[in-house]
Design a protein around this motif. Structure first.
Motif, PDB file in Angstrom:
ATOM      1  N   MET A   1       0.869  -0.847  -0.179  1.00  0.00           N
ATOM      2  CA  MET A   1      -0.004  -0.141   0.491  1.00  0.00           C
ATOM      3  C   MET A   1       0.882   0.924  -0.055  1.00  0.00           C
ATOM      4  SD  MET A   1      -2.868   1.198   2.487  1.00  0.00           S
ATOM      5  CE  MET A   1      -1.875   1.137   4.254  1.00  0.00           C
ATOM      6  N   LEU A   2       0.742   2.442  -0.761  1.00  0.00           N
ATOM      7  CA  LEU A   2       1.664   3.678  -0.941  1.00  0.00           C
ATOM      8  C   LEU A   2       0.838   4.551   0.471  1.00  0.00           C
ATOM      9  CD1 LEU A   2       1.974   3.443  -4.890  1.00  0.00           C
ATOM     10  CD2 LEU A   2       3.196   3.020  -2.988  1.00  0.00           C
ATOM     11  N   PRO A   3       1.772   5.236   0.750  1.00  0.00           N
ATOM     12  CA  PRO A   3       1.283   6.558   1.081  1.00  0.00           C
ATOM     13  C   PRO A   3       0.033   7.292   0.898  1.00  0.00           C
ATOM     14  CG  PRO A   3       3.397   7.141   0.444  1.00  0.00           C
ATOM     15  CD  PRO A   3       2.888   5.062  -0.431  1.00  0.00           C
ATOM     16  N   LYS A   4      -0.166   7.900   1.712  1.00  0.00           N
ATOM     17  CA  LYS A   4      -1.378   9.159   1.166  1.00  0.00           C
ATOM     18  C   LYS A   4      -0.991  10.074   0.445  1.00  0.00           C
ATOM     19  CE  LYS A   4      -4.561   8.155   5.805  1.00  0.00           C
ATOM     20  NZ  LYS A   4      -5.186   8.866   6.090  1.00  0.00           N
ATOM     21  N   GLY A   5       0.093  10.560   0.393  1.00  0.00           N
ATOM     22  CA  GLY A   5       0.565  11.625  -0.353  1.00  0.00           C
ATOM     23  C   GLY A   5       1.373  11.440  -1.178  1.00  0.00           C
ATOM     24  N   THR A   6       2.618  11.725  -1.694  1.00  0.00           N
ATOM     25  CA  THR A   6       4.062  12.153  -2.580  1.00  0.00           C
ATOM     26  C   THR A   6       3.484  11.954  -3.885  1.00  0.00           C
ATOM     27  OG1 THR A   6       5.828  10.128  -2.504  1.00  0.00           O
ATOM     28  CG2 THR A   6       6.330  12.491  -1.309  1.00  0.00           C
ATOM     29  N   ILE A  47       2.253  18.040 -13.044  1.00  0.00           N
ATOM     30  CA  ILE A  47       2.954  19.163 -13.065  1.00  0.00           C
ATOM     31  C   ILE A  47       3.564  19.092 -11.080  1.00  0.00           C
ATOM     32  CG2 ILE A  47       5.161  20.896 -13.090  1.00  0.00           C
ATOM     33  CD1 ILE A  47       3.457  21.197 -16.236  1.00  0.00           C
ATOM     34  N   LYS A  48       2.826  19.582 -10.983  1.00  0.00           N
ATOM     35  CA  LYS A  48       2.861  19.577  -9.621  1.00  0.00           C
ATOM     36  C   LYS A  48       2.965  18.469  -8.554  1.00  0.00           C
ATOM     37  CE  LYS A  48      -0.889  22.174  -9.781  1.00  0.00           C
ATOM     38  NZ  LYS A  48      -1.718  23.136  -9.365  1.00  0.00           N
ATOM     39  N   LEU A  49       2.133  17.465  -9.210  1.00  0.00           N
ATOM     40  CA  LEU A  49       2.102  16.025  -8.512  1.00  0.00           C
ATOM     41  C   LEU A  49       3.431  15.512  -8.169  1.00  0.00           C
ATOM     42  CD1 LEU A  49      -0.265  14.647 -10.160  1.00  0.00           C
ATOM     43  CD2 LEU A  49      -0.662  15.500  -7.720  1.00  0.00           C
ATOM     44  N   PRO A  50       3.810  15.215  -6.647  1.00  0.00           N
ATOM     45  CA  PRO A  50       4.989  14.069  -6.556  1.00  0.00           C
ATOM     46  C   PRO A  50       5.074  12.840  -7.452  1.00  0.00           C
ATOM     47  CG  PRO A  50       3.700  14.210  -5.255  1.00  0.00           C
ATOM     48  CD  PRO A  50       3.328  15.449  -5.628  1.00  0.00           C
ATOM     49  N   LYS A  51       5.888  12.393  -7.851  1.00  0.00           N
ATOM     50  CA  LYS A  51       6.522  10.936  -8.609  1.00  0.00           C
ATOM     51  C   LYS A  51       6.425   9.935  -7.955  1.00  0.00           C
ATOM     52  CE  LYS A  51       7.533  14.342 -12.602  1.00  0.00           C
ATOM     53  NZ  LYS A  51       7.497  15.496 -11.718  1.00  0.00           N
ATOM     54  N   LEU A  52       5.383   9.143  -8.791  1.00  0.00           N
ATOM     55  CA  LEU A  52       6.185   7.254  -8.678  1.00  0.00           C
ATOM     56  C   LEU A  52       6.285   6.731  -9.759  1.00  0.00           C
ATOM     57  CD1 LEU A  52       6.039   5.342  -6.459  1.00  0.00           C
ATOM     58  CD2 LEU A  52       3.394   4.408  -7.368  1.00  0.00           C
ATOM     59  N   PHE A  53       7.488   5.988  -9.890  1.00  0.00           N
ATOM     60  CA  PHE A  53       8.245   6.107 -10.976  1.00  0.00           C
ATOM     61  C   PHE A  53       7.617   3.938 -11.115  1.00  0.00           C
ATOM     62  CE2 PHE A  53      10.087  10.243 -11.439  1.00  0.00           C
ATOM     63  CZ  PHE A  53      10.138  10.218 -12.555  1.00  0.00           C
ATOM     64  N   LYS A 160      -0.693   1.746 -15.067  1.00  0.00           N
ATOM     65  CA  LYS A 160      -1.848   1.883 -15.682  1.00  0.00           C
ATOM     66  C   LYS A 160      -2.815   1.897 -14.951  1.00  0.00           C
ATOM     67  CE  LYS A 160      -5.299   2.866 -19.562  1.00  0.00           C
ATOM     68  NZ  LYS A 160      -4.340   4.123 -19.969  1.00  0.00           N
ATOM     69  N   ALA A 161      -2.987   0.731 -13.759  1.00  0.00           N
ATOM     70  CA  ALA A 161      -3.795   0.288 -12.891  1.00  0.00           C
ATOM     71  C   ALA A 161      -3.560   1.499 -11.472  1.00  0.00           C
ATOM     72  CB  ALA A 161      -3.658  -0.780 -11.691  1.00  0.00           C
ATOM     73  N   LEU A 162      -2.491   1.805 -11.549  1.00  0.00           N
ATOM     74  CA  LEU A 162      -1.947   2.842 -10.243  1.00  0.00           C
ATOM     75  C   LEU A 162      -1.854   4.437 -10.523  1.00  0.00           C
ATOM     76  CD1 LEU A 162       2.066   1.644  -9.568  1.00  0.00           C
ATOM     77  CD2 LEU A 162       0.062   1.198  -8.068  1.00  0.00           C
ATOM     78  N   ALA A 163      -1.682   4.337 -12.132  1.00  0.00           N
ATOM     79  CA  ALA A 163      -2.117   6.061 -12.164  1.00  0.00           C
ATOM     80  C   ALA A 163      -3.827   6.257 -12.234  1.00  0.00           C
ATOM     81  CB  ALA A 163      -2.023   6.176 -13.661  1.00  0.00           C
ATOM     82  N   ILE A 164      -4.923   5.469 -11.433  1.00  0.00           N
ATOM     83  CA  ILE A 164      -5.783   5.674 -12.077  1.00  0.00           C
ATOM     84  C   ILE A 164      -6.223   5.196 -10.397  1.00  0.00           C
ATOM     85  CG2 ILE A 164      -8.157   4.227 -11.965  1.00  0.00           C
ATOM     86  CD1 ILE A 164      -7.180   3.168 -14.707  1.00  0.00           C
ATOM     87  N   TYR A 170      -0.765  11.878  -6.775  1.00  0.00           N
ATOM     88  CA  TYR A 170       0.784  10.650  -7.708  1.00  0.00           C
ATOM     89  C   TYR A 170       1.065  10.979  -9.294  1.00  0.00           C
ATOM     90  CZ  TYR A 170       3.754   8.202  -4.632  1.00  0.00           C
ATOM     91  OH  TYR A 170       4.720   7.977  -3.010  1.00  0.00           O
ATOM     92  N   GLN A 171       2.373  11.526 -10.038  1.00  0.00           N
ATOM     93  CA  GLN A 171       1.972  11.258 -11.454  1.00  0.00           C
ATOM     94  C   GLN A 171       2.705   9.961 -11.355  1.00  0.00           C
ATOM     95  OE1 GLN A 171       4.515  14.604 -13.272  1.00  0.00           O
ATOM     96  NE2 GLN A 171       4.037  13.051 -15.404  1.00  0.00           N
ATOM     97  N   VAL A 172       2.275   9.453 -11.815  1.00  0.00           N
ATOM     98  CA  VAL A 172       2.647   7.521 -12.192  1.00  0.00           C
ATOM     99  C   VAL A 172       3.200   7.405 -13.078  1.00  0.00           C
ATOM    100  CG1 VAL A 172       2.834   4.994 -12.123  1.00  0.00           C
ATOM    101  CG2 VAL A 172       1.112   6.677 -10.670  1.00  0.00           C
ATOM    102  N   ILE A 173       5.041   7.821 -13.356  1.00  0.00           N
ATOM    103  CA  ILE A 173       5.354   6.731 -14.772  1.00  0.00           C
ATOM    104  C   ILE A 173       5.885   5.737 -14.921  1.00  0.00           C
ATOM    105  CG2 ILE A 173       6.784   8.268 -16.026  1.00  0.00           C
ATOM    106  CD1 ILE A 173       6.647  10.590 -14.040  1.00  0.00           C
ATOM    107  N   LEU A 174       5.932   5.238 -15.971  1.00  0.00           N
ATOM    108  CA  LEU A 174       6.847   4.215 -16.276  1.00  0.00           C
ATOM    109  C   LEU A 174       7.657   4.638 -16.842  1.00  0.00           C
ATOM    110  CD1 LEU A 174       6.297   0.512 -16.363  1.00  0.00           C
ATOM    111  CD2 LEU A 174       5.003   1.229 -19.101  1.00  0.00           C
ATOM    112  N   VAL A 175       9.235   3.845 -16.407  1.00  0.00           N
ATOM    113  CA  VAL A 175      10.064   3.603 -16.633  1.00  0.00           C
ATOM    114  C   VAL A 175      10.732   2.372 -17.846  1.00  0.00           C
ATOM    115  CG1 VAL A 175      12.309   4.555 -16.795  1.00  0.00           C
ATOM    116  CG2 VAL A 175      10.709   5.188 -15.000  1.00  0.00           C
TER     117      VAL A 175
END
Length: 199
Positions: A1-6, A47-53, A160-164, A170-175
């Motif tokens: 489970m990921l945290p409420k914020g970043t 742009i302002k959201l924390p990122k999750l890679f 994609k599921a995490l982005a939703i 978060y801004q979810v980005i696949l690397v």
């Protein structure tokens, strides 16, 4: 489970200032008089959201220390990626060495961490302060189409599921380092970027 914020260090951008965000908004090809379309508004907000890679398997196989190259951002390793890494245990080539080195690194981090894994593993100490984000190992089942069989498709589906799930948090980005993975992700409207920090 990921945290409420970043993005890999080589392609990271600094946090934009308010003026840069406003400038970005002005530069978007908005339809209508001064109003952003929903897609444009989402891009400005991201742009302002924390990122999750979310790391593709090939990123780790090319750079065992890749998890330390995202500075203050958080990193997510799907379960399917860990399963794919497990297939690279025998041999003497670079991918095998990187797979083993990554496993040793994560084991060391886990061994020194006494908190809840679901809350993320701090990377600051292990990275010698190069990374201040957290590492998230997938521990929860993520609902994806059960007909999906290929690993690459599963990784894209997880991203994609995490982005939703974390939309607005978060801004979810696949690397990835794989051109086809990049193309397919973009085709499926999944935010994706190349990994450019391998040595």
């Amino acid at each position: 489970m990921l945290p409420k914020g970043t993005e890999t260090r080589a392609s990271l951008t600094v946090k934009p200032s308010r003026s840069r965000l406003q400038q970005h908004a002005r530069n978007l090809p908005s339809q209508g008089k001064g109003k952003l379309t929903p897609t444009e508004a989402r891009k400005v907000k991201e742009i302002k959201l924390p990122k999750l890679f979310v790391l593709d398997t090939n990123v780790i196989l090319s750079d065992a220390n890749s998890i330390f190259n995202f500075e203050e951002h958080d990193v997510y390793v799907p379960a399917i990626v860990r399963m794919e890494l497990d297939k690279h245990k025998k041999g003497k080539d670079d991918t095998v060495r990187n797979s083993r080195a990554f496993s040793r690194t994560v084991k060391a981090i886990l061994s020194s961490y006494t908190g809840n894994i679901r809350e993320g593993l701090p990377l600051k100490e292990a990275s010698k302060k190069a990374a201040t984000g957290k590492l998230y190992l997938q521990t929860d089942d993520i609902k994806i189409d059960p007909s999906i069989a290929e690993a690459d498709e599963k990784i894209r589906a997880v991203a994609k599921a995490l982005a939703i799930k974390f939309s607005g948090k978060y801004q979810v980005i696949l690397v990835t380092k794989d051109n086809n993975m990049f193309i397919e992700a973009r085709a499926q409207d999944t935010t994706v970027q190349d990994y450019l920090n391998d040595v």
